[in-house]
Design a protein around this motif. Structure first.
Motif, PDB file in Angstrom:
ATOM      1  N   VAL A  91       0.820  -1.076  -0.299  1.00  0.00           N
ATOM      2  CA  VAL A  91       0.343  -0.394  -0.582  1.00  0.00           C
ATOM      3  C   VAL A  91       0.883   1.136  -0.200  1.00  0.00           C
ATOM      4  CG1 VAL A  91      -2.120   0.978   0.947  1.00  0.00           C
ATOM      5  CG2 VAL A  91      -1.646  -1.535   1.647  1.00  0.00           C
ATOM      6  N   PHE A  92       0.408   2.207  -0.670  1.00  0.00           N
ATOM      7  CA  PHE A  92       1.578   3.345  -0.847  1.00  0.00           C
ATOM      8  C   PHE A  92       0.352   4.578  -0.891  1.00  0.00           C
ATOM      9  CE2 PHE A  92       3.676  -0.346  -3.089  1.00  0.00           C
ATOM     10  CZ  PHE A  92       4.722  -0.382  -3.049  1.00  0.00           C
ATOM     11  N   ASP A  93       1.403   5.448  -0.164  1.00  0.00           N
ATOM     12  CA  ASP A  93       0.671   6.866  -0.796  1.00  0.00           C
ATOM     13  C   ASP A  93       1.113   7.357  -1.626  1.00  0.00           C
ATOM     14  OD1 ASP A  93       0.127  10.220   0.411  1.00  0.00           O
ATOM     15  OD2 ASP A  93       2.124   9.882   0.440  1.00  0.00           O
ATOM     16  N   MET A  94       0.529   8.640  -2.392  1.00  0.00           N
ATOM     17  CA  MET A  94       1.098   8.355  -3.528  1.00  0.00           C
ATOM     18  C   MET A  94       2.016   9.493  -3.816  1.00  0.00           C
ATOM     19  SD  MET A  94      -0.988  10.096  -7.570  1.00  0.00           S
ATOM     20  CE  MET A  94      -2.110  10.659  -6.005  1.00  0.00           C
ATOM     21  N   ASP A  95       1.919  10.991  -3.299  1.00  0.00           N
ATOM     22  CA  ASP A  95       2.214  12.250  -3.247  1.00  0.00           C
ATOM     23  C   ASP A  95       3.879  12.129  -2.370  1.00  0.00           C
ATOM     24  OD1 ASP A  95       1.386  13.745  -5.794  1.00  0.00           O
ATOM     25  OD2 ASP A  95      -0.183  14.303  -3.730  1.00  0.00           O
ATOM     26  N   GLY A  96       4.787  12.016  -2.807  1.00  0.00           N
ATOM     27  CA  GLY A  96       6.307  11.472  -1.859  1.00  0.00           C
ATOM     28  C   GLY A  96       6.665  10.856  -1.777  1.00  0.00           C
TER      29      GLY A  96
ATOM     30  N   ASP B 150       5.494   8.684   3.182  1.00  0.00           N
ATOM     31  CA  ASP B 150       6.216  10.038   3.604  1.00  0.00           C
ATOM     32  C   ASP B 150       6.238  10.779   4.149  1.00  0.00           C
ATOM     33  OD1 ASP B 150       4.027  10.640   1.554  1.00  0.00           O
ATOM     34  OD2 ASP B 150       5.981  12.687   1.356  1.00  0.00           O
ATOM     35  N   ASP B 151       4.850  11.142   4.995  1.00  0.00           N
ATOM     36  CA  ASP B 151       5.128  12.281   5.948  1.00  0.00           C
ATOM     37  C   ASP B 151       3.345  12.205   7.080  1.00  0.00           C
ATOM     38  OD1 ASP B 151       4.940  14.940   6.366  1.00  0.00           O
ATOM     39  OD2 ASP B 151       4.303  15.827   4.537  1.00  0.00           O
TER      40      ASP B 151
ATOM     41  N   CYS C 219       9.175   3.856   4.271  1.00  0.00           N
ATOM     42  CA  CYS C 219       9.117   5.564   4.056  1.00  0.00           C
ATOM     43  C   CYS C 219      10.772   5.312   3.013  1.00  0.00           C
ATOM     44  CB  CYS C 219       9.821   6.296   4.803  1.00  0.00           C
ATOM     45  SG  CYS C 219      10.508   6.425   5.962  1.00  0.00           S
ATOM     46  N   PRO C 220      10.388   6.870   2.072  1.00  0.00           N
ATOM     47  CA  PRO C 220      11.840   6.567   1.229  1.00  0.00           C
ATOM     48  C   PRO C 220      12.931   7.562   2.340  1.00  0.00           C
ATOM     49  CG  PRO C 220       9.379   7.754   0.403  1.00  0.00           C
ATOM     50  CD  PRO C 220       9.100   6.848   1.817  1.00  0.00           C
ATOM     51  N   ALA C 221      13.384   7.436   1.508  1.00  0.00           N
ATOM     52  CA  ALA C 221      14.820   8.209   2.139  1.00  0.00           C
ATOM     53  C   ALA C 221      14.326   9.634   2.250  1.00  0.00           C
ATOM     54  CB  ALA C 221      15.866   8.251   1.295  1.00  0.00           C
ATOM     55  N   ASP C 222      13.549  10.218   1.676  1.00  0.00           N
ATOM     56  CA  ASP C 222      13.717  11.747   1.467  1.00  0.00           C
ATOM     57  C   ASP C 222      12.427  11.963   3.304  1.00  0.00           C
ATOM     58  OD1 ASP C 222      11.983  11.043  -0.254  1.00  0.00           O
ATOM     59  OD2 ASP C 222      12.413  13.199  -1.498  1.00  0.00           O
ATOM     60  N   ALA C 223      12.229  10.865   3.443  1.00  0.00           N
ATOM     61  CA  ALA C 223      10.666  11.354   3.638  1.00  0.00           C
ATOM     62  C   ALA C 223      10.772  11.942   5.043  1.00  0.00           C
ATOM     63  CB  ALA C 223      10.653   9.929   4.534  1.00  0.00           C
ATOM     64  N   ASP C 224       9.671  13.006   5.915  1.00  0.00           N
ATOM     65  CA  ASP C 224       9.734  13.495   7.318  1.00  0.00           C
ATOM     66  C   ASP C 224      10.481  12.587   8.091  1.00  0.00           C
ATOM     67  OD1 ASP C 224       8.772  15.627   8.883  1.00  0.00           O
ATOM     68  OD2 ASP C 224       7.404  13.633   9.833  1.00  0.00           O
ATOM     69  N   SER C 225      10.839  13.362   9.276  1.00  0.00           N
ATOM     70  CA  SER C 225      12.277  13.017   9.747  1.00  0.00           C
ATOM     71  C   SER C 225      11.163  11.898  10.629  1.00  0.00           C
ATOM     72  CB  SER C 225      13.093  14.250  10.813  1.00  0.00           C
ATOM     73  OG  SER C 225      12.013  14.726  11.663  1.00  0.00           O
ATOM     74  N   GLY C 226       9.967  12.745  11.574  1.00  0.00           N
ATOM     75  CA  GLY C 226       9.432  11.899  12.563  1.00  0.00           C
ATOM     76  C   GLY C 226       9.181  10.001  11.618  1.00  0.00           C
ATOM     77  N   ILE C 227       8.672  10.785  10.111  1.00  0.00           N
ATOM     78  CA  ILE C 227       7.951   9.211   9.427  1.00  0.00           C
ATOM     79  C   ILE C 227       8.966   8.121   9.383  1.00  0.00           C
ATOM     80  CG2 ILE C 227       7.239   8.114   7.756  1.00  0.00           C
ATOM     81  CD1 ILE C 227       4.613   9.694   9.346  1.00  0.00           C
ATOM     82  N   ARG C 228      10.460   8.614   9.404  1.00  0.00           N
ATOM     83  CA  ARG C 228      11.780   7.671   9.393  1.00  0.00           C
ATOM     84  C   ARG C 228      11.922   7.270  10.983  1.00  0.00           C
ATOM     85  NH1 ARG C 228      13.994  12.678   6.540  1.00  0.00           N
ATOM     86  NH2 ARG C 228      15.176  13.001   8.324  1.00  0.00           N
TER      87      ARG C 228
ATOM     88  N   GLY D 218       9.499   9.180  -5.279  1.00  0.00           N
ATOM     89  CA  GLY D 218       8.556   9.056  -6.953  1.00  0.00           C
ATOM     90  C   GLY D 218      10.583   8.439  -7.441  1.00  0.00           C
ATOM     91  N   LYS D 219      11.170   8.436  -6.973  1.00  0.00           N
ATOM     92  CA  LYS D 219      12.142   7.755  -8.130  1.00  0.00           C
ATOM     93  C   LYS D 219      13.141   7.215  -7.364  1.00  0.00           C
ATOM     94  CE  LYS D 219      13.787  12.231  -8.332  1.00  0.00           C
ATOM     95  NZ  LYS D 219      13.333  12.979 -10.096  1.00  0.00           N
ATOM     96  N   GLY D 220      12.244   5.571  -7.208  1.00  0.00           N
ATOM     97  CA  GLY D 220      12.978   3.749  -6.847  1.00  0.00           C
ATOM     98  C   GLY D 220      12.301   3.233  -6.062  1.00  0.00           C
TER      99      GLY D 220
END
Length: 173
Positions: A14-19, A109-110, A125-134, A146-148
């Motif tokens: 299951v994925f979020d779209m934006d980010g 990601d957020d 989460c992606p590498a560039d996700a919000d710090s709280g999400i990481r 959006g980059k793999g």
């Protein structure tokens, strides 16, 4: 727990779209339409996951007919847009598929993704996700949204189950 043990029970992505499926950038056209970009390699992985029998869904707070059309062409039929309570949507979807939480990989990601991440058995989460999400994610991709990042998690699960076959005859759209 090591990464292989974490990903082993996954039956659903299951994925979020934006980010996540996009890099989170928007180009706003003079007519008000929003343009997004998606990674073709993420598309290949999504299509292959569907072909291999995994459940795939997208839950997003935004709305985009072109994005929904692209996802449907890739075989993703469970696309939930304009969702304000992602965990509620995720819980209902999981119940409709008879999925246990440990079988669900969710990538967000957020902040709006936080409760869905906490619900899913495999929070990513992606590498560039919000710090709280990481901080609450069990796996942080080395790839950005959006980059793999989507390809990264799908490929790991499919390889673990010996289902990643580049010669499978599945094409990207």
């Amino acid at each position: 727990m090591n990464l292989l043990e974490l990903f082993k029970p996954v039956k659903a992505f299951v994925f979020d779209m934006d980010g996540v499926l996009t890099d989170g950038s928007l180009i706003i056209m003079p007519d008000g339409e929003w343009l997004r970009t998606m990674d073709i390699k993420d598309g290949y992985a999504l299509q292959l996951a569907v072909k291999k029998g995994y459940y795939v869904a997208v839950i997003t707070g935004s709305k985009s007919a072109p994005v929904e059309e692209r996802l449907r062409r890739l075989g993703v039929t469970d696309v939930f847009q304009q969702v304000t309570d992602k965990v509620n949507c995720l819980e209902k979807w999981a119940a409709s598929k008879n999925l246990q939480t440990e079988e669900i990989l969710y990538m967000g990601d957020d902040i709006p993704d936080s409760n869905a991440l906490l619900f899913a058995g495999v929070s990513c989460c992606p590498a560039d996700a919000d710090s709280g999400i990481r901080e609450i994610s069990k796996y942080i991709s080395s790839r950005s949204g959006g980059k793999g990042a989507v390809r990264d998690v799908i490929e790991k699960v499919l390889k673990l189950h010996k289902q990643w076959n580049p010669a499978a005859g599945v094409s990207s759209i």
